[in-house]
Design a protein around this motif. Structure first.
Motif, PDB file in Angstrom:
ATOM      1  N   LEU A   6      66.844  25.678-117.217  1.00  0.00           N
ATOM      2  CA  LEU A   6      65.509  26.190-117.218  1.00  0.00           C
ATOM      3  C   LEU A   6      64.600  26.062-115.724  1.00  0.00           C
ATOM      4  CD1 LEU A   6      64.249  24.694-120.769  1.00  0.00           C
ATOM      5  CD2 LEU A   6      65.550  26.884-120.027  1.00  0.00           C
ATOM      6  N   ALA A  97      67.606  23.105-122.045  1.00  0.00           N
ATOM      7  CA  ALA A  97      67.309  24.232-123.198  1.00  0.00           C
ATOM      8  C   ALA A  97      67.332  23.703-124.494  1.00  0.00           C
ATOM      9  CB  ALA A  97      68.440  25.495-122.843  1.00  0.00           C
ATOM     10  N   PHE A 100      64.074  22.096-125.130  1.00  0.00           N
ATOM     11  CA  PHE A 100      63.071  23.174-125.493  1.00  0.00           C
ATOM     12  C   PHE A 100      63.043  23.562-126.943  1.00  0.00           C
ATOM     13  CE2 PHE A 100      62.416  27.952-125.406  1.00  0.00           C
ATOM     14  CZ  PHE A 100      61.081  27.911-125.144  1.00  0.00           C
ATOM     15  N   TRP A 127      60.233  23.728-118.564  1.00  0.00           N
ATOM     16  CA  TRP A 127      60.532  25.047-117.676  1.00  0.00           C
ATOM     17  C   TRP A 127      60.192  24.798-116.133  1.00  0.00           C
ATOM     18  CZ3 TRP A 127      62.863  29.703-119.269  1.00  0.00           C
ATOM     19  CH2 TRP A 127      63.419  29.652-120.380  1.00  0.00           C
ATOM     20  N   ARG A 128      60.992  24.992-115.299  1.00  0.00           N
ATOM     21  CA  ARG A 128      60.573  24.793-114.058  1.00  0.00           C
ATOM     22  C   ARG A 128      60.526  26.088-113.267  1.00  0.00           C
ATOM     23  NH1 ARG A 128      65.072  22.954-112.122  1.00  0.00           N
ATOM     24  NH2 ARG A 128      66.212  23.471-113.770  1.00  0.00           N
ATOM     25  N   PRO A 131      65.252  30.750-115.177  1.00  0.00           N
ATOM     26  CA  PRO A 131      66.430  30.290-115.004  1.00  0.00           C
ATOM     27  C   PRO A 131      67.597  30.791-114.487  1.00  0.00           C
ATOM     28  CG  PRO A 131      65.407  30.744-117.479  1.00  0.00           C
ATOM     29  CD  PRO A 131      64.607  31.578-116.253  1.00  0.00           C
ATOM     30  N   THR A 149      64.442  33.580-122.177  1.00  0.00           N
ATOM     31  CA  THR A 149      63.376  34.032-121.444  1.00  0.00           C
ATOM     32  C   THR A 149      62.524  34.710-122.635  1.00  0.00           C
ATOM     33  OG1 THR A 149      64.185  34.531-119.344  1.00  0.00           O
ATOM     34  CG2 THR A 149      62.154  35.689-119.871  1.00  0.00           C
ATOM     35  N   TRP A 152      61.168  31.764-124.442  1.00  0.00           N
ATOM     36  CA  TRP A 152      60.061  30.952-123.593  1.00  0.00           C
ATOM     37  C   TRP A 152      58.933  31.742-123.874  1.00  0.00           C
ATOM     38  CZ3 TRP A 152      57.173  33.763-119.881  1.00  0.00           C
ATOM     39  CH2 TRP A 152      56.282  32.955-119.256  1.00  0.00           C
ATOM     40  N   PRO A 262      59.724  33.890-116.948  1.00  0.00           N
ATOM     41  CA  PRO A 262      59.099  32.915-117.176  1.00  0.00           C
ATOM     42  C   PRO A 262      58.435  32.067-115.878  1.00  0.00           C
ATOM     43  CG  PRO A 262      61.432  32.254-117.329  1.00  0.00           C
ATOM     44  CD  PRO A 262      61.207  33.693-117.222  1.00  0.00           C
TER      45      PRO A 262
END
Length: 271
Positions: A6, A97, A100, A127-128, A131, A149, A152, A262
């Protein structure tokens, strides 16, 4: 060991120390196995991913060489050999993931809005950024990322809807403005912005937001806003929106706009 998809591809050992996976094809092999963690990936498919043109004389041997190198980094038992290919073996807590998705599932299962918001915030913090952006030109990875995405953005909307119902509309306005700038054709986000503006007493800005969305959709896609957004606008004009506790756009059909990307957790929140 933990695997992060992510954002940029990262691997951490049991102590949180980065495991350096630097060779481009080795990173691509790992990314492919991770986004296909639910299935065995045939050797032929891996060869097509690793060498889309000018494949080696013996693709099977070449793939085996890269698998052997990857096993040396993440553990031999981690990469299982199947009947026709390879599969990466993961526990749910080892893939961001999966963490999440578990958070979103937990959030959807509770009627406690404060709990739902807190759980979603925890999941979204995983999430950073976009992806696996380095593999954006690889069709198999790109398709998997598109699905992530969408998940997200659905989680972001679920969080926004919960916070609207909790009466946090003042805090949401700047966040929603940033999100609608980032995703100018996303009807759900604009609907939430209209509701948040209305609940802060900014009726004219709420109606202007609808006009902005209509302009975006006409310019980008040649279409009009959907019935859910038209209902929100009509409710604003007739004064019926004030009588509704639940955000009226939460249950409307929402189409994801092309190019949705994202952002890192907290990057769009303005305090």
């Amino acid at each position: 060991m933990r695997f992060q998809v992510l954002g940029s591809l990262n691997v951490l050992d049991d102590h949180g120390v980065p495991v350096l996976v630097t060779a481009p094809r080795l990173r691509l092999l790992l990314a492919t196995l991770l986004v296909c963690a639910h299935r065995e990936v045939p050797v032929a498919e891996l060869a097509e991913v690793l060498w889309p043109v000018d494949q080696p004389a013996c693709p099977r041997d070449a793939v085996q060489t890269y698998v052997r190198r990857l096993r040396a980094l993440v553990g031999r038992s981690r990469i299982e050999t199947g009947l026709v290919g390879y599969r990466i073996r993961l526990r749910p807590a080892e893939l961001d993931a999966a963490g999440f998705r578990a958070a979103v599932e937990q959030a959807r299962s509770t009627d406690d809005l404060a709990c739902r918001t807190a759980v979603l915030e925890g999941g979204l913090r995983l999430w950073r950024g976009a992806p696996l952006e380095e593999f954006a030109e690889v069709p198999l990875v790109r398709d998997a990322v598109a699905g992530l995405t969408d998940e997200w953005l659905a989680a972001v909307e679920l969080s926004i809807a919960a916070r609207l119902e909790l009466g946090r509309h003042h805090d949401l306005v700047p966040e929603l403005r940033a999100l609608t700038r980032a995703h100018p054709a996303h009807e759900g986000l604009w609907g939430h912005l209209m509701v948040a503006l209305h609940r802060t007493g900014r009726q004219s800005e709420a109606l202007a937001a609808y006009d902005d969305l209509a302009g975006n959709l006409a310019t980008e896609l040649g279409i009009d806003p959907g019935p859910g957004l038209r209902d929100v606008r009509q409710s604003l004009l007739t004064g019926r929106l004030a009588d509704q506790v639940r955000c009226p756009c939460c249950s409307s059909g929402i189409s994801l706009s092309p190019g949705v990307r994202p952002v890192a957790a907290g990057a769009v929140r303005v305090h």
